[in-house]
Design a protein around this motif. Structure first.
Motif, PDB file in Angstrom:
ATOM      1  N   ALA A  77      43.595  45.593  48.681  1.00 31.44           N
ATOM      2  CA  ALA A  77      42.635  45.524  47.581  1.00 31.44           C
ATOM      3  C   ALA A  77      43.077  44.484  46.551  1.00 31.44           C
ATOM      4  N   ARG A  78      44.370  44.485  46.215  1.00 30.33           N
ATOM      5  CA  ARG A  78      44.870  43.497  45.255  1.00 30.33           C
ATOM      6  C   ARG A  78      44.789  42.085  45.824  1.00 30.33           C
ATOM      7  N   ALA A  79      45.012  41.937  47.136  1.00 26.86           N
ATOM      8  CA  ALA A  79      44.888  40.615  47.765  1.00 26.86           C
ATOM      9  C   ALA A  79      43.442  40.128  47.706  1.00 26.86           C
ATOM     10  N   ALA A  80      42.488  41.022  47.963  1.00 25.44           N
ATOM     11  CA  ALA A  80      41.074  40.635  47.892  1.00 25.44           C
ATOM     12  C   ALA A  80      40.708  40.198  46.482  1.00 25.44           C
ATOM     13  N   ILE A  81      41.201  40.912  45.476  1.00 24.12           N
ATOM     14  CA  ILE A  81      40.923  40.542  44.086  1.00 24.12           C
ATOM     15  C   ILE A  81      41.566  39.202  43.753  1.00 24.12           C
ATOM     16  N   THR A  82      42.810  39.009  44.163  1.00 26.28           N
ATOM     17  CA  THR A  82      43.535  37.763  43.872  1.00 26.28           C
ATOM     18  C   THR A  82      42.858  36.558  44.520  1.00 26.28           C
ATOM     19  N   PHE A  83      42.497  36.687  45.792  1.00 27.63           N
ATOM     20  CA  PHE A  83      41.874  35.552  46.462  1.00 27.63           C
ATOM     21  C   PHE A  83      40.437  35.339  46.003  1.00 27.63           C
ATOM     22  N   SER A  84      39.798  36.371  45.479  1.00 33.80           N
ATOM     23  CA  SER A  84      38.496  36.167  44.824  1.00 33.80           C
ATOM     24  C   SER A  84      38.669  35.289  43.597  1.00 33.80           C
ATOM     25  N   PHE A  85      39.736  35.532  42.856  1.00 36.86           N
ATOM     26  CA  PHE A  85      40.033  34.710  41.674  1.00 36.86           C
ATOM     27  C   PHE A  85      40.310  33.263  42.081  1.00 36.86           C
ATOM     28  N   PHE A  86      41.116  33.065  43.119  1.00 37.79           N
ATOM     29  CA  PHE A  86      41.414  31.706  43.582  1.00 37.79           C
ATOM     30  C   PHE A  86      40.162  31.002  44.095  1.00 37.79           C
ATOM     31  N   SER A  87      39.252  31.755  44.695  1.00 39.29           N
ATOM     32  CA  SER A  87      38.027  31.161  45.240  1.00 39.29           C
ATOM     33  C   SER A  87      37.132  30.586  44.154  1.00 39.29           C
ATOM     34  N   ILE A  88      37.198  31.146  42.962  1.00 33.63           N
ATOM     35  CA  ILE A  88      36.426  30.582  41.844  1.00 33.63           C
ATOM     36  C   ILE A  88      36.794  29.116  41.667  1.00 33.63           C
TER      37      ILE A  88
END
Length: 195
Positions: free
Chosen positions: A148-159
């Motif tokens: 879950a934390r990885a999904a949130i982190t990579f969502s941030f990087f995807s921005i």
């Protein structure tokens, strides 16, 4: 007009050089976006659904909100497909001879990249909020927390990766000479005599 470029591409019909193609910053950023979408989709699809020891039915790890998992999986899969499509367009782009078609391709890249950057911002805020308000009692074994934390982190990087793609496309769009397109659309006419 010798050596003139249209929307970041030289003369049409040039040979494809894969080494040069994969060393270009826009290609590297697009591949990073592609990898990030795989990570987000994979983390949520693989470990984003859990259940309590006394329950049979699985629920979303993000505050038991099925919409959060659906959003992450949908966004990850759609951006994966967008990256593949635009990588193929980047390979094909030098072969496009029409300046109007090149312009359409660059404008589509700007629009799609800006759209996905915004949607990843929304996704990051949504997933982070749902993770923050999750009840620890829903997951007593602490399963899937890293995913879950990885999904949130990579969502941030995807921005940022999608934002950089939009900036690279805008730079490609700015470096065009509209004179060539104008003369093709409106060829010079000889002056008409007055009657």
């Amino acid at each position: 007009m010798e050596g003139m470029q249209a929307y970041g591409a030289g003369k049409a019909g040039g040979a494809f050089d894969p080494v040069t193609f994969f060393q270009q910053p826009p290609t590297i950023i697009r591949i990073l976006s592609w990898l990030f979408s795989i990570v987000i989709f994979g983390c949520i699809a693989n470990e984003g659904y859990i259940n309590r020891p006394n329950e049979v039915e699985e629920f979303c790890i993000f505050n038991r909100n099925q919409n959060a998992c659906n959003y992450g999986v949908f966004m990850g899969s759609m951006t994966f497909l967008s990256c593949v499509a635009f990588l193929a367009l980047d390979v094909y782009f030098p072969q496009i001879s029409s300046v109007k078609d090149r312009k359409k391709a660059v404008l589509a890249d700007i629009g799609v990249s800006a759209f996905w950057s915004f949607m990843w911002f929304v996704g990051f805020c949504f997933l982070a909020n749902q993770w923050q308000v999750s009840n620890p009692e829903d997951n007593p074994l602490k399963e899937g927390g890293d995913a879950a934390r990885a999904a949130i982190t990579f969502s941030f990087f995807s921005i940022f990766t999608w934002g950089f793609q939009a900036l690279f496309s805008m730079e490609k769009f700015k470096n065009v000479s509209f004179e060539e397109e104008y003369t093709k659309l409106f060829p010079p006419q000889p002056p008409q005599p007055f009657v």
